[in-house]
Design a protein around this motif. Sequence first.
Motif, PDB file in Angstrom:
ATOM      1  N   GLU A  24       0.834  -1.209   0.000  1.00  0.00           N
ATOM      2  CA  GLU A  24       0.000   0.000   0.000  1.00  0.00           C
ATOM      3  C   GLU A  24       0.867   1.256   0.000  1.00  0.00           C
ATOM      4  O   GLU A  24       0.511   2.261  -0.596  1.00  0.00           O
ATOM      5  N   ASP A  25       2.011   1.202   0.690  1.00  0.00           N
ATOM      6  CA  ASP A  25       2.916   2.349   0.757  1.00  0.00           C
ATOM      7  C   ASP A  25       3.545   2.647  -0.597  1.00  0.00           C
ATOM      8  O   ASP A  25       4.000   3.755  -0.837  1.00  0.00           O
ATOM      9  N   ARG A  26       3.601   1.646  -1.457  1.00  0.00           N
ATOM     10  CA  ARG A  26       4.267   1.787  -2.750  1.00  0.00           C
ATOM     11  C   ARG A  26       3.282   1.983  -3.890  1.00  0.00           C
ATOM     12  O   ARG A  26       3.673   2.032  -5.046  1.00  0.00           O
ATOM     13  N   THR A  27       1.995   2.082  -3.577  1.00  0.00           N
ATOM     14  CA  THR A  27       0.955   2.063  -4.600  1.00  0.00           C
ATOM     15  C   THR A  27       0.157   3.357  -4.636  1.00  0.00           C
ATOM     16  O   THR A  27      -0.268   3.860  -3.600  1.00  0.00           O
ATOM     17  N   LEU A  28      -0.048   3.883  -5.842  1.00  0.00           N
ATOM     18  CA  LEU A  28      -0.958   5.010  -6.075  1.00  0.00           C
ATOM     19  C   LEU A  28      -2.111   4.459  -6.916  1.00  0.00           C
ATOM     20  O   LEU A  28      -1.880   3.901  -7.990  1.00  0.00           O
ATOM     21  N   THR A  29      -3.330   4.614  -6.417  1.00  0.00           N
ATOM     22  CA  THR A  29      -4.486   4.056  -7.103  1.00  0.00           C
ATOM     23  C   THR A  29      -5.576   5.099  -7.249  1.00  0.00           C
ATOM     24  O   THR A  29      -5.805   5.891  -6.337  1.00  0.00           O
ATOM     25  N   THR A  30      -6.231   5.078  -8.388  1.00  0.00           N
ATOM     26  CA  THR A  30      -7.428   5.888  -8.596  1.00  0.00           C
ATOM     27  C   THR A  30      -8.405   5.023  -9.381  1.00  0.00           C
ATOM     28  O   THR A  30      -8.008   4.067 -10.051  1.00  0.00           O
ATOM     29  N   ALA A  31      -9.680   5.335  -9.265  1.00  0.00           N
ATOM     30  CA  ALA A  31     -10.701   4.579  -9.998  1.00  0.00           C
ATOM     31  C   ALA A  31     -11.806   5.540 -10.394  1.00  0.00           C
ATOM     32  O   ALA A  31     -12.083   6.515  -9.692  1.00  0.00           O
ATOM     33  N   ARG A  32     -12.389   5.242 -11.524  1.00  0.00           N
ATOM     34  CA  ARG A  32     -13.478   6.093 -12.006  1.00  0.00           C
ATOM     35  C   ARG A  32     -14.362   5.274 -12.934  1.00  0.00           C
ATOM     36  O   ARG A  32     -13.870   4.413 -13.659  1.00  0.00           O
ATOM     37  N   THR A  33     -15.656   5.571 -12.914  1.00  0.00           N
ATOM     38  CA  THR A  33     -16.575   4.947 -13.864  1.00  0.00           C
ATOM     39  C   THR A  33     -16.739   5.908 -15.032  1.00  0.00           C
ATOM     40  O   THR A  33     -17.073   7.078 -14.847  1.00  0.00           O
ATOM     41  N   LEU A  34     -16.460   5.399 -16.225  1.00  0.00           N
ATOM     42  CA  LEU A  34     -16.526   6.210 -17.446  1.00  0.00           C
ATOM     43  C   LEU A  34     -17.706   5.748 -18.304  1.00  0.00           C
ATOM     44  O   LEU A  34     -18.023   4.558 -18.322  1.00  0.00           O
ATOM     45  N   PRO A  35     -18.325   6.665 -19.055  1.00  0.00           N
ATOM     46  CA  PRO A  35     -19.490   6.310 -19.861  1.00  0.00           C
ATOM     47  C   PRO A  35     -19.114   5.704 -21.214  1.00  0.00           C
ATOM     48  O   PRO A  35     -19.695   6.049 -22.242  1.00  0.00           O
ATOM     49  N   TYR A  36     -18.147   4.805 -21.197  1.00  0.00           N
ATOM     50  CA  TYR A  36     -17.682   4.149 -22.427  1.00  0.00           C
ATOM     51  C   TYR A  36     -17.551   2.659 -22.157  1.00  0.00           C
ATOM     52  O   TYR A  36     -17.372   2.235 -21.014  1.00  0.00           O
ATOM     53  N   THR A  37     -17.600   1.874 -23.225  1.00  0.00           N
ATOM     54  CA  THR A  37     -17.470   0.424 -23.073  1.00  0.00           C
ATOM     55  C   THR A  37     -16.005   0.066 -22.801  1.00  0.00           C
ATOM     56  O   THR A  37     -15.091   0.834 -23.138  1.00  0.00           O
ATOM     57  N   ILE A  54      -4.065  -1.254 -15.395  1.00  0.00           N
ATOM     58  CA  ILE A  54      -5.367  -0.656 -15.664  1.00  0.00           C
ATOM     59  C   ILE A  54      -6.337  -1.808 -15.853  1.00  0.00           C
ATOM     60  O   ILE A  54      -6.113  -2.684 -16.699  1.00  0.00           O
ATOM     61  N   GLU A  55      -7.397  -1.815 -15.041  1.00  0.00           N
ATOM     62  CA  GLU A  55      -8.414  -2.854 -15.173  1.00  0.00           C
ATOM     63  C   GLU A  55      -9.720  -2.213 -15.594  1.00  0.00           C
ATOM     64  O   GLU A  55     -10.090  -1.132 -15.097  1.00  0.00           O
ATOM     65  N   LEU A  56     -10.410  -2.878 -16.511  1.00  0.00           N
ATOM     66  CA  LEU A  56     -11.672  -2.377 -17.067  1.00  0.00           C
ATOM     67  C   LEU A  56     -12.779  -3.367 -16.732  1.00  0.00           C
ATOM     68  O   LEU A  56     -12.730  -4.520 -17.167  1.00  0.00           O
ATOM     69  N   ILE A  57     -13.756  -2.912 -15.961  1.00  0.00           N
ATOM     70  CA  ILE A  57     -14.846  -3.779 -15.511  1.00  0.00           C
ATOM     71  C   ILE A  57     -16.168  -3.150 -15.927  1.00  0.00           C
ATOM     72  O   ILE A  57     -16.452  -2.000 -15.557  1.00  0.00           O
ATOM     73  N   PRO A  58     -16.989  -3.881 -16.714  1.00  0.00           N
ATOM     74  CA  PRO A  58     -18.279  -3.323 -17.111  1.00  0.00           C
ATOM     75  C   PRO A  58     -19.080  -2.891 -15.880  1.00  0.00           C
ATOM     76  O   PRO A  58     -19.106  -3.598 -14.865  1.00  0.00           O
ATOM     77  N   ALA A  59     -19.707  -1.721 -15.977  1.00  0.00           N
ATOM     78  CA  ALA A  59     -20.508  -1.183 -14.873  1.00  0.00           C
ATOM     79  C   ALA A  59     -21.690  -0.414 -15.456  1.00  0.00           C
ATOM     80  O   ALA A  59     -21.517   0.695 -15.954  1.00  0.00           O
ATOM     81  N   GLY A  60     -22.853  -1.017 -15.435  1.00  0.00           N
ATOM     82  CA  GLY A  60     -24.037  -0.366 -15.998  1.00  0.00           C
ATOM     83  C   GLY A  60     -23.828  -0.055 -17.464  1.00  0.00           C
ATOM     84  O   GLY A  60     -23.472  -0.932 -18.242  1.00  0.00           O
ATOM     85  N   ASN A  61     -23.993   1.231 -17.839  1.00  0.00           N
ATOM     86  CA  ASN A  61     -23.806   1.641 -19.229  1.00  0.00           C
ATOM     87  C   ASN A  61     -22.376   2.087 -19.501  1.00  0.00           C
ATOM     88  O   ASN A  61     -22.107   2.692 -20.535  1.00  0.00           O
ATOM     89  N   GLY A  62     -21.473   1.817 -18.574  1.00  0.00           N
ATOM     90  CA  GLY A  62     -20.099   2.260 -18.751  1.00  0.00           C
ATOM     91  C   GLY A  62     -19.100   1.234 -18.268  1.00  0.00           C
ATOM     92  O   GLY A  62     -19.356   0.027 -18.303  1.00  0.00           O
ATOM     93  N   THR A  63     -17.961   1.742 -17.807  1.00  0.00           N
ATOM     94  CA  THR A  63     -16.861   0.876 -17.380  1.00  0.00           C
ATOM     95  C   THR A  63     -16.220   1.467 -16.138  1.00  0.00           C
ATOM     96  O   THR A  63     -15.927   2.666 -16.089  1.00  0.00           O
ATOM     97  N   ARG A  64     -16.008   0.624 -15.155  1.00  0.00           N
ATOM     98  CA  ARG A  64     -15.241   1.012 -13.965  1.00  0.00           C
ATOM     99  C   ARG A  64     -13.780   0.757 -14.295  1.00  0.00           C
ATOM    100  O   ARG A  64     -13.378  -0.371 -14.581  1.00  0.00           O
ATOM    101  N   MET A  65     -12.995   1.831 -14.305  1.00  0.00           N
ATOM    102  CA  MET A  65     -11.576   1.717 -14.612  1.00  0.00           C
ATOM    103  C   MET A  65     -10.778   1.946 -13.332  1.00  0.00           C
ATOM    104  O   MET A  65     -10.950   2.961 -12.670  1.00  0.00           O
ATOM    105  N   THR A  66      -9.931   0.985 -12.981  1.00  0.00           N
ATOM    106  CA  THR A  66      -8.997   1.190 -11.871  1.00  0.00           C
ATOM    107  C   THR A  66      -7.609   1.340 -12.459  1.00  0.00           C
ATOM    108  O   THR A  66      -7.246   0.659 -13.420  1.00  0.00           O
ATOM    109  N   TRP A  67      -6.850   2.246 -11.879  1.00  0.00           N
ATOM    110  CA  TRP A  67      -5.553   2.666 -12.391  1.00  0.00           C
ATOM    111  C   TRP A  67      -4.608   2.592 -11.208  1.00  0.00           C
ATOM    112  O   TRP A  67      -4.716   3.385 -10.280  1.00  0.00           O
ATOM    113  N   SER A  68      -3.728   1.601 -11.193  1.00  0.00           N
ATOM    114  CA  SER A  68      -2.898   1.361 -10.019  1.00  0.00           C
ATOM    115  C   SER A  68      -1.419   1.297 -10.393  1.00  0.00           C
ATOM    116  O   SER A  68      -1.021   0.469 -11.215  1.00  0.00           O
ATOM    117  N   GLN A  69      -0.629   2.196  -9.797  1.00  0.00           N
ATOM    118  CA  GLN A  69       0.815   2.223 -10.032  1.00  0.00           C
ATOM    119  C   GLN A  69       1.519   1.673  -8.799  1.00  0.00           C
ATOM    120  O   GLN A  69       1.318   2.187  -7.701  1.00  0.00           O
TER     121      GLN A  69
END
Length: 147
Positions: A3-16, A95-110
């Motif tokens: 966790e100390d070495r990781t930067l993570t953000t996530a967002r749901t985007l309105p794209y497949t 970067i992981e892309l997971i379908p979420a409703g009409n969009g995609t949940r994208m997680t971005w982890s360094q």
Amino acid sequence: MSEDRTLTTARTLPYTPAEIYGAFASADLLAAWWGPEGFTNTFEVFEFASGGRWKFVMHGPDGKSYSNESKFEELVPNSKVVIKHDCPPHFTLTIELIPAGNGTRMTWSQVFEDAQTAQAVKARAGSANEQNIDRLTRVLAESTGGA
């Protein structure tokens, strides 16, 4: 502790997932959105395949150029992109892309080599990943005619 070495953000985007994955697979699209606000890119090598090289120069708004070398470690169409950044600061971006409703949940982890590097990058460029996703969203809006 990773966790100390990781930067993570996530967002749901309105794209497949396919549309988002396509924005990584296309050199033209990726060059248009990769990096924080104000940066542009010149790609020298772009081999979008597992084990493929990605060598490019980021041009900052300050007029400086930053050479980058990476390798595409793992590519799972419409699902996952793993990039190993092979020059300082060393990190692996997943970067992981997971379908979420009409969009995609994208997680971005360094994940960085050590906590000090991760915290230094976070302090210097904490909002850079969010800006990157903002730019991705704009490029997708233009290329898909969508949101």
